[in-house]
Design a protein around this motif. Structure first.
Motif, PDB file in Angstrom:
ATOM      1  N   CYS A  63      53.408  63.774  74.770  1.00 21.92           N
ATOM      2  CA  CYS A  63      52.262  62.877  74.842  1.00 21.92           C
ATOM      3  C   CYS A  63      51.711  62.670  73.436  1.00 21.92           C
ATOM      4  O   CYS A  63      52.120  63.353  72.502  1.00 21.92           O
ATOM      5  CB  CYS A  63      51.192  63.445  75.764  1.00 21.92           C
ATOM      6  N   THR A  64      50.775  61.753  73.316  1.00 26.04           N
ATOM      7  CA  THR A  64      50.165  61.510  72.013  1.00 26.04           C
ATOM      8  C   THR A  64      49.214  62.661  71.672  1.00 26.04           C
ATOM      9  O   THR A  64      48.802  63.421  72.565  1.00 26.04           O
ATOM     10  CB  THR A  64      49.383  60.186  72.012  1.00 26.04           C
ATOM     11  N   PRO A  65      48.818  62.800  70.408  1.00 25.15           N
ATOM     12  CA  PRO A  65      47.876  63.865  70.049  1.00 25.15           C
ATOM     13  C   PRO A  65      46.571  63.781  70.838  1.00 25.15           C
ATOM     14  O   PRO A  65      46.035  64.803  71.276  1.00 25.15           O
ATOM     15  CB  PRO A  65      47.641  63.653  68.553  1.00 25.15           C
ATOM     16  N   HIS A  66      46.050  62.578  71.040  1.00 26.95           N
ATOM     17  CA  HIS A  66      44.799  62.436  71.787  1.00 26.95           C
ATOM     18  C   HIS A  66      44.970  62.852  73.243  1.00 26.95           C
ATOM     19  O   HIS A  66      44.123  63.563  73.801  1.00 26.95           O
ATOM     20  CB  HIS A  66      44.314  60.986  71.698  1.00 26.95           C
ATOM     21  N   GLN A  67      46.062  62.437  73.870  1.00 25.65           N
ATOM     22  CA  GLN A  67      46.312  62.828  75.256  1.00 25.65           C
ATOM     23  C   GLN A  67      46.456  64.346  75.373  1.00 25.65           C
ATOM     24  O   GLN A  67      45.944  64.948  76.325  1.00 25.65           O
ATOM     25  CB  GLN A  67      47.583  62.153  75.774  1.00 25.65           C
ATOM     26  N   TYR A  68      47.150  64.956  74.414  1.00 26.40           N
ATOM     27  CA  TYR A  68      47.325  66.407  74.435  1.00 26.40           C
ATOM     28  C   TYR A  68      45.971  67.104  74.330  1.00 26.40           C
ATOM     29  O   TYR A  68      45.681  68.046  75.069  1.00 26.40           O
ATOM     30  CB  TYR A  68      48.236  66.838  73.281  1.00 26.40           C
ATOM     31  N   LEU A  69      45.127  66.630  73.424  1.00 24.01           N
ATOM     32  CA  LEU A  69      43.803  67.221  73.243  1.00 24.01           C
ATOM     33  C   LEU A  69      42.976  67.097  74.522  1.00 24.01           C
ATOM     34  O   LEU A  69      42.349  68.075  74.961  1.00 24.01           O
ATOM     35  CB  LEU A  69      43.094  66.542  72.077  1.00 24.01           C
ATOM     36  N   ILE A  70      42.977  65.938  75.131  1.00 23.52           N
ATOM     37  CA  ILE A  70      42.202  65.731  76.364  1.00 23.52           C
ATOM     38  C   ILE A  70      42.731  66.639  77.478  1.00 23.52           C
ATOM     39  O   ILE A  70      41.945  67.258  78.210  1.00 23.52           O
ATOM     40  CB  ILE A  70      42.242  64.251  76.797  1.00 23.52           C
ATOM     41  N   ARG A  71      44.045  66.761  77.607  1.00 30.85           N
ATOM     42  CA  ARG A  71      44.611  67.637  78.650  1.00 30.85           C
ATOM     43  C   ARG A  71      44.210  69.087  78.426  1.00 30.85           C
ATOM     44  O   ARG A  71      43.892  69.797  79.384  1.00 30.85           O
ATOM     45  CB  ARG A  71      46.131  67.502  78.681  1.00 30.85           C
ATOM     46  N   ARG A  72      44.257  69.544  77.190  1.00 25.60           N
ATOM     47  CA  ARG A  72      43.856  70.932  76.906  1.00 25.60           C
ATOM     48  C   ARG A  72      42.372  71.134  77.217  1.00 25.60           C
ATOM     49  O   ARG A  72      41.972  72.172  77.739  1.00 25.60           O
ATOM     50  CB  ARG A  72      44.110  71.308  75.440  1.00 25.60           C
ATOM     51  N   ARG A  73      41.540  70.137  76.912  1.00 24.60           N
ATOM     52  CA  ARG A  73      40.109  70.242  77.212  1.00 24.60           C
ATOM     53  C   ARG A  73      39.873  70.289  78.716  1.00 24.60           C
ATOM     54  O   ARG A  73      39.028  71.053  79.187  1.00 24.60           O
ATOM     55  CB  ARG A  73      39.354  69.064  76.593  1.00 24.60           C
ATOM     56  N   VAL A  74      40.601  69.496  79.461  1.00 22.91           N
ATOM     57  CA  VAL A  74      40.448  69.498  80.921  1.00 22.91           C
ATOM     58  C   VAL A  74      40.927  70.834  81.493  1.00 22.91           C
ATOM     59  O   VAL A  74      40.296  71.382  82.397  1.00 22.91           O
ATOM     60  CB  VAL A  74      41.183  68.290  81.558  1.00 22.91           C
ATOM     61  N   GLU A  75      42.017  71.375  80.970  1.00 21.35           N
ATOM     62  CA  GLU A  75      42.489  72.689  81.437  1.00 21.35           C
ATOM     63  C   GLU A  75      41.446  73.771  81.170  1.00 21.35           C
ATOM     64  O   GLU A  75      41.207  74.629  82.017  1.00 21.35           O
ATOM     65  CB  GLU A  75      43.804  73.053  80.744  1.00 21.35           C
ATOM     66  N   ARG A  76      40.831  73.713  80.004  1.00 21.55           N
ATOM     67  CA  ARG A  76      39.785  74.696  79.699  1.00 21.55           C
ATOM     68  C   ARG A  76      38.600  74.491  80.638  1.00 21.55           C
ATOM     69  O   ARG A  76      38.002  75.461  81.127  1.00 21.55           O
ATOM     70  CB  ARG A  76      39.337  74.565  78.257  1.00 21.55           C
ATOM     71  N   ALA A  77      38.247  73.259  80.904  1.00 18.13           N
ATOM     72  CA  ALA A  77      37.141  72.970  81.822  1.00 18.13           C
ATOM     73  C   ALA A  77      37.455  73.507  83.217  1.00 18.13           C
ATOM     74  O   ALA A  77      36.565  74.053  83.891  1.00 18.13           O
ATOM     75  CB  ALA A  77      36.888  71.467  81.876  1.00 18.13           C
ATOM     76  N   GLN A  78      38.698  73.392  83.654  1.00 21.13           N
ATOM     77  CA  GLN A  78      39.070  73.929  84.960  1.00 21.13           C
ATOM     78  C   GLN A  78      38.855  75.443  85.001  1.00 21.13           C
ATOM     79  O   GLN A  78      38.336  75.973  85.988  1.00 21.13           O
ATOM     80  CB  GLN A  78      40.526  73.598  85.278  1.00 21.13           C
ATOM     81  N   ARG A  79      39.261  76.134  83.942  1.00 14.73           N
ATOM     82  CA  ARG A  79      39.045  77.589  83.906  1.00 14.73           C
ATOM     83  C   ARG A  79      37.557  77.925  83.946  1.00 14.73           C
ATOM     84  O   ARG A  79      37.132  78.835  84.665  1.00 14.73           O
ATOM     85  CB  ARG A  79      39.701  78.194  82.668  1.00 14.73           C
ATOM     86  N   LEU A  80      36.761  77.182  83.173  1.00 15.17           N
ATOM     87  CA  LEU A  80      35.323  77.439  83.146  1.00 15.17           C
ATOM     88  C   LEU A  80      34.667  77.097  84.488  1.00 15.17           C
ATOM     89  O   LEU A  80      33.723  77.780  84.900  1.00 15.17           O
ATOM     90  CB  LEU A  80      34.666  76.650  82.014  1.00 15.17           C
ATOM     91  N   LEU A  81      35.138  76.066  85.143  1.00 15.23           N
ATOM     92  CA  LEU A  81      34.581  75.706  86.450  1.00 15.23           C
ATOM     93  C   LEU A  81      34.816  76.818  87.459  1.00 15.23           C
ATOM     94  O   LEU A  81      33.957  77.091  88.316  1.00 15.23           O
ATOM     95  CB  LEU A  81      35.198  74.399  86.959  1.00 15.23           C
ATOM     96  N   ILE A  82      35.956  77.475  87.380  1.00 18.93           N
ATOM     97  CA  ILE A  82      36.270  78.556  88.311  1.00 18.93           C
ATOM     98  C   ILE A  82      35.534  79.841  87.938  1.00 18.93           C
ATOM     99  O   ILE A  82      34.986  80.530  88.798  1.00 18.93           O
ATOM    100  CB  ILE A  82      37.792  78.808  88.349  1.00 18.93           C
ATOM    101  N   LEU A  83      35.501  80.156  86.653  1.00 16.35           N
ATOM    102  CA  LEU A  83      34.988  81.454  86.206  1.00 16.35           C
ATOM    103  C   LEU A  83      33.484  81.519  85.998  1.00 16.35           C
ATOM    104  O   LEU A  83      32.917  82.612  85.985  1.00 16.35           O
ATOM    105  CB  LEU A  83      35.686  81.866  84.910  1.00 16.35           C
ATOM    106  N   SER A  84      32.820  80.394  85.804  1.00 11.30           N
ATOM    107  CA  SER A  84      31.389  80.440  85.505  1.00 11.30           C
ATOM    108  C   SER A  84      30.596  79.576  86.474  1.00 11.30           C
ATOM    109  O   SER A  84      31.152  78.750  87.193  1.00 11.30           O
ATOM    110  CB  SER A  84      31.135  79.970  84.071  1.00 11.30           C
ATOM    111  N   ASP A  85      29.294  79.789  86.451  1.00  4.67           N
ATOM    112  CA  ASP A  85      28.389  78.987  87.256  1.00  4.67           C
ATOM    113  C   ASP A  85      27.622  77.997  86.387  1.00  4.67           C
ATOM    114  O   ASP A  85      26.589  77.476  86.796  1.00  4.67           O
ATOM    115  CB  ASP A  85      27.401  79.889  88.004  1.00  4.67           C
ATOM    116  N   ASP A  86      28.107  77.751  85.182  1.00  2.00           N
ATOM    117  CA  ASP A  86      27.449  76.818  84.273  1.00  2.00           C
ATOM    118  C   ASP A  86      27.436  75.420  84.866  1.00  2.00           C
ATOM    119  O   ASP A  86      28.303  75.058  85.671  1.00  2.00           O
ATOM    120  CB  ASP A  86      28.166  76.771  82.921  1.00  2.00           C
TER     121      ASP A  86
END
Length: 165
Positions: free
Chosen positions: A101-124
């Motif tokens: 994927c392009t650099p921007h797409q890769y960055l967005i995917r990594r951010r969404v993956e991190r958001a998924q982990r935070l959504l599961i692990l935290s109540d923020d």
């Protein structure tokens, strides 16, 4: 005088034509011969195109590490080029081949993956998670999350909570 000038121009034109035929466009695009592996320096025109589009494993690891460590900030192509020790042009050209994927797409995917982990692990709240992951706003985060995952972040969080209990 005209005859001498004409002979000089003809000789110059022949030299330029010969030298331009000997130049390999890939040598210019990929940098000097000293930067390439020995097998690529001697191969001349037989150099494989795939070698031009691949990054070294250390470059891939460095780029992945930098993006992972700086998800919450803005990452520029020039930053990635500096880390991989190559030009911005080369990064843009070979990134998709190496990462799919392009650099921007890769960055967005990594951010969404991190958001998924935070959504599961935290109540923020969603806005806090969006800020921690480097999204401009909660609406931007929600739009991209839904585009990639297929669900809105709040709904995805509730579904994951039900599945885990």
């Amino acid at each position: 005088m005209t005859r001498i000038f004409s002979a000089m121009m003809t000789t110059t034109m022949r030299m330029m034509q010969t030298s331009s035929e000997q130049l390999d466009v890939r040598d210019i695009a990929e940098g000097s011969a000293a930067e390439r592996p020995p097998e690529a320096r001697t191969a001349g025109h037989a150099m494989n195109i795939s070698k031009c589009t691949n990054m070294a494993p250390w470059q891939v690891r460095c780029i992945q590490g930098h993006i992972a460590a700086n998800l919450h900030t803005g990452i520029r192509i020039a930053d990635l080029a500096g880390i991989a020790r190559c030009s911005s042009y080369r990064i843009k050209r070979v990134f998709k081949h190496n990462f799919g994927c392009t650099p921007h797409q890769y960055l967005i995917r990594r951010r969404v993956e991190r958001a998924q982990r935070l959504l599961i692990l935290s109540d923020d709240s969603l806005s806090q998670i969006a800020a921690e992951c480097g999204f401009v706003s909660q609406s931007h985060f929600s739009y991209l999350f839904r585009k990639i995952v297929g669900e809105r972040p709040g709904r995805w969080r509730r579904l994951q909570a039900r599945e885990n209990y």
